[in-house]
Write an enzyme that holds these catalytic residues in place. Structure first.
Site, PDB file in Angstrom:
ATOM      1  N   SER A 126       0.818  -1.212   0.000  1.00  0.00           N
ATOM      2  CA  SER A 126       0.000   0.000   0.000  1.00  0.00           C
ATOM      3  C   SER A 126       0.854   1.265   0.000  1.00  0.00           C
ATOM      4  O   SER A 126       1.536   1.530  -0.976  1.00  0.00           O
ATOM      5  CB  SER A 126      -0.962  -0.006   1.196  1.00  0.00           C
ATOM      6  OG  SER A 126      -1.573  -1.255   1.323  1.00  0.00           O
ATOM      7  N   HIS A 149      -3.092  -1.423  -4.376  1.00  0.00           N
ATOM      8  CA  HIS A 149      -4.566  -1.416  -4.362  1.00  0.00           C
ATOM      9  C   HIS A 149      -5.059   0.005  -4.149  1.00  0.00           C
ATOM     10  O   HIS A 149      -4.303   0.867  -3.690  1.00  0.00           O
ATOM     11  CB  HIS A 149      -5.090  -2.365  -3.271  1.00  0.00           C
ATOM     12  CG  HIS A 149      -4.789  -1.899  -1.881  1.00  0.00           C
ATOM     13  ND1 HIS A 149      -5.634  -1.104  -1.164  1.00  0.00           N
ATOM     14  CD2 HIS A 149      -3.707  -2.107  -1.089  1.00  0.00           C
ATOM     15  CE1 HIS A 149      -5.096  -0.845   0.015  1.00  0.00           C
ATOM     16  NE2 HIS A 149      -3.924  -1.431   0.069  1.00  0.00           N
TER      17      HIS A 149
END
Lengths: 248, 69
Positions: A126, A149
């Site tokens: 992330s 993501h």
């Protein structure tokens, strides 16, 4: 910076009947589980670990391992200011965390004038992705992974369209930072970010070692040796040429 | 009890305040350390927060070492 050689010496009190040597050794074993620790010479390369979760404005419970931006940012300023420090290695093993704290750390690392290198060890997920690419050279170990993501928000959210516009802009900030500081292009990064089927039912992609290099996200597969070689090479390039200095 | 929610665990079960008070972030010879405050007023090192790799090998900075503030 702490100068290890100039620490004030604790006065050793010798008391009758006391065995200072033995008790010191016993104390050391009790506290550390070992009697002696290896010594290292002063290093011109500093290490910045990004571990656990990148903590934002909310303090996480103490059982969480966290990276606090209020600790890292002054340390980065100190690294920039200290002439003895010639390079920085960023070690990443993080699950991600707060977007703004992560971007703040990334921008600080990217704006350092000294040579920097990063190594993604276990995972750089992330918000770990922008931190990993913020250095001059980025490395990933063969087994390390990075999950790409879309950003998420938990907790209380004000349910107005502006909130979603704000999240969209925040997403763009992450995408822009990564594409500007790595060789991946925006379309490819977004494709990985919104891919279906890679993370079971979630959207996103988990890139492992060599894949991250193939996508252009990370510069090379490697560990400490490669990162140190690269940093030392960069440090040597910046040193003034000795031959030129002699001729006056 | 099964919770099905996008909220994080800490939002639902906040940590006890006393858990935060057990360790403090302080400095020992200008090096920031996370330390456990002992009853006798001295500190026990939990984690070193320095970027200097040599500090991590220095005997005085090993986790478990005690120092006076």
């Amino acid at each position: 910076m702490t100068d290890l050689n100039n620490q004030p010496q604790q006065p050793q009190k010798e008391q009758p009947g006391d065995q200072p040597k033995k008790s010191e050794l016993v104390e050391k074993i009790q506290q550390l589980g070992q009697s002696n620790v290896a010594q290292a010479p002063d290093s011109n390369i500093h290490v910045l670990p990004i571990i656990g979760q990148v903590e934002g404005h909310m303090q996480l419970p103490p059982q969480n391992k966290t990276t606090k931006y209020e600790h890292l940012i002054p340390q980065l300023v100190a690294i920039e200011q200290n002439p003895k420090i010639e390079g920085l290695i960023v070690l990443l093993n993080t699950v991600g965390g707060d977007v703004e704290a992560g971007l703040a750390i990334s921008e600080m690392i990217a704006s350092l004038s000294k040579p920097t290198a990063s190594i993604v060890l276990g995972g750089g997920h992330s918000i770990g992705v922008p931190i990993a690419v913020s250095t001059n050279h980025s490395f990933i170990t063969e087994t390390a992974t990075m999950t790409i993501h879309p950003i998420r928000m938990t907790g209380l959210v004000i349910g107005v369209p502006q909130t979603f516009e704000y999240m969209d802009k925040m997403q763009d900030r992450v995408v822009n930072f990564v594409t500007q500081h790595s060789n991946i292009d925006e379309d490819k990064f977004k494709e990985l970010m919104f891919a279906k089927g890679n993370l079971t039912r979630d959207i996103g992609t988990n890139v492992v070692g060599q894949d991250a290099v193939d996508y252009g996200l990370i510069d090379a597969v490697g560990g400490v040796k490669e990162a140190m070689e690269k940093l030392n090479e960069e440090i040597d390039k910046r040193k003034p040429d000795e031959d030129e200095q002699v001729i006056q | 009890m099964v919770l099905y929610t996008p909220l994080s665990e800490v939002d639902i079960f906040p940590a006890d305040q006393t858990a935060y008070d057990s360790t403090v972030i302080t400095t020992y010879n200008q090096t920031p350390v996370k330390a456990f405050k002992l009853e006798n007023g001295s500190y026990q090192i939990v984690q070193v927060l320095s970027t200097d790799p040599s500090i991590y090998l220095h005997p005085d900075y090993q986790p478990g070492m005690q120092f006076n503030a």
